[in-house]
Design an enzyme around this catalytic site. Structure first.
Site, short mmCIF file in Angstrom:
data_model
loop_
_atom_site.label_atom_id
_atom_site.label_comp_id
_atom_site.label_asym_id
_atom_site.label_seq_id
_atom_site.Cartn_x
_atom_site.Cartn_y
_atom_site.Cartn_z
N GLU A 201 0.83 -1.21 0.00
CA GLU A 201 0.00 0.00 0.00
C GLU A 201 0.86 1.26 0.00
OE1 GLU A 201 -3.03 -0.13 -0.68
OE2 GLU A 201 -3.27 -2.27 -0.38
N HIS A 204 1.89 2.16 -3.42
CA HIS A 204 0.93 3.04 -4.12
C HIS A 204 1.09 4.48 -3.64
CE1 HIS A 204 -1.11 -0.21 -6.09
NE2 HIS A 204 -1.62 -0.72 -4.99
ZN LIG Z 1 -2.56 -2.47 -4.71
#
Ligand SMILES: [Zn+2]
Ligand SMILES: *[C@@H]1O[C@H](CO)[C@@H](O)[C@H](O)[C@H]1NC(C)=O
Ligand SMILES: *[C@@H]1O[C@H](CO)[C@@H](O)[C@H](O)[C@H]1NC(C)=O
Length: 285
Positions: A201, A204
């Protein structure tokens, strides 16, 4: 990663909410639509959010950026109450996975908040009023401060979702990572309980797409040294090759959907892309 855990039926339901939550606008030469990332197989639906970097520095390894972390622990009165030792261990693993994979970021805990709120704990999915209320109440810092929210996302079978650097300016209060409290090292969501959900995460959050973004054709994840992949990997299918000619699928890459134990890599192109995007969009701490 299948940053969803085996609630197969849920993924279908999720397709529409992924599309609906596709908001956020970034500017980089042209105006592009950049949805906040939502984790599930259905997030493949969100494959139009691509950002071209006008001029990525090539060759030179960027200096490491130190990222302050605000961790917001949400609980329902009993579940979700992560200890400071559990938080420290997850951040140690995050730090280690980035440095081991030569990603130019280190993470340091700046602040921990603790909130008992069952509605936020169980319902803070992307695009909900619970997400907005939770983040408005708790988020702090600038574009370069990482805000984490540990919650229970099992009602949608998700492991986490994150926002991209270019989304910050249009929705600063939404910036950050929401993830499953049981995905931390030693958590109960095996095989997603070694801490790689947060590593993914945060990938990202620093600007990376999934390695299977766009499938076999086109620009894929906009990183040239991650071979194209037709679909997310699951488990640890070493040797898989779903797109002919480009090389074996990068199933060990943190931006795939493999099991935690299978993931250890970021590519040099991903490091370059993340450094460039963070220099552009996450300059202020
Ligand atoms: Zn992802
Ligand atoms: C991460 O690594 C940096 C640099 O080595 C260090 O200063 C920091 O304390 C580490 N953070 C954690 C949470 O281990
Ligand atoms: C570090 O990276 C190597 C490959 O470069 C990998 O084999 C190893 O498992 C990684 N270790 C950790 C702790 O991530």
């Amino acid at each position: 990663m299948v940053r969803i855990f085996s609630f197969a039926a849920v993924a279908v339901l999720f397709a529409s909410s992924a599309a609906a939550a596709a908001t956020g606008r970034g500017k980089c030469g042209t105006t592009l639509t950049l949805p906040s990332e939502l984790e599930s197989k259905a997030a493949e639906v969100v494959k139009t959010h691509k950002l071209k970097i006008a001029s990525m520095p090539s060759g030179s390894r960027a200096a490491s950026r130190s990222v302050p972390v605000n961790w917001h622990v949400i609980d329902d009165g009993s579940k979700g109450k992560l200890t400071s030792a559990q938080i420290a261990e997850q951040l140690r693993v995050l730090n280690l996975s980035y440095s081991n994979a030569s990603m130019p970021f280190t993470f340091t805990l700046a602040k921990t908040t603790r909130t008992t709120n069952s509605d936020w704990f169980y319902n803070a999915f992307g695009g909900t009023s619970q997400e907005s209320a939770m983040k408005s109440a708790l988020r702090s810092g600038g574009a370069g401060t990482l805000n984490l929210y540990s919650v229970d996302l099992s009602a949608q079978g998700l492991l986490g979702y994150a926002t991209f650097p270019s989304s910050y300016s249009s929705a600063p209060s939404k910036d950050g990572v929401v993830f499953e409290y049981r995905s931390i090292p030693g958590g109960s969501l095996a095989p997603y309980n070694l801490g790689a959900t947060l590593t993914h995460e945060v990938g990202h959050w620093v600007g990376l797409y999934h390695t299977f973004q766009g499938g076999c054709s086109g620009n894929g994840d906009f990183v040239s040294d991650t071979p194209a992949e037709a679909s997310p990997a699951s488990g640890c299918p070493k040797g898989r090759d779903t797109c002919s000619g480009g090389g074996l699928d990068p199933v060990n890459n943190f931006m795939d959907y493999s099991d935690d134990a299978c993931m250890y890599a970021f590519s040099s192109g991903q490091a370059t892309r993340a450094a460039a995007l963070c220099n552009q969009y996450r300059a202020s701490v």
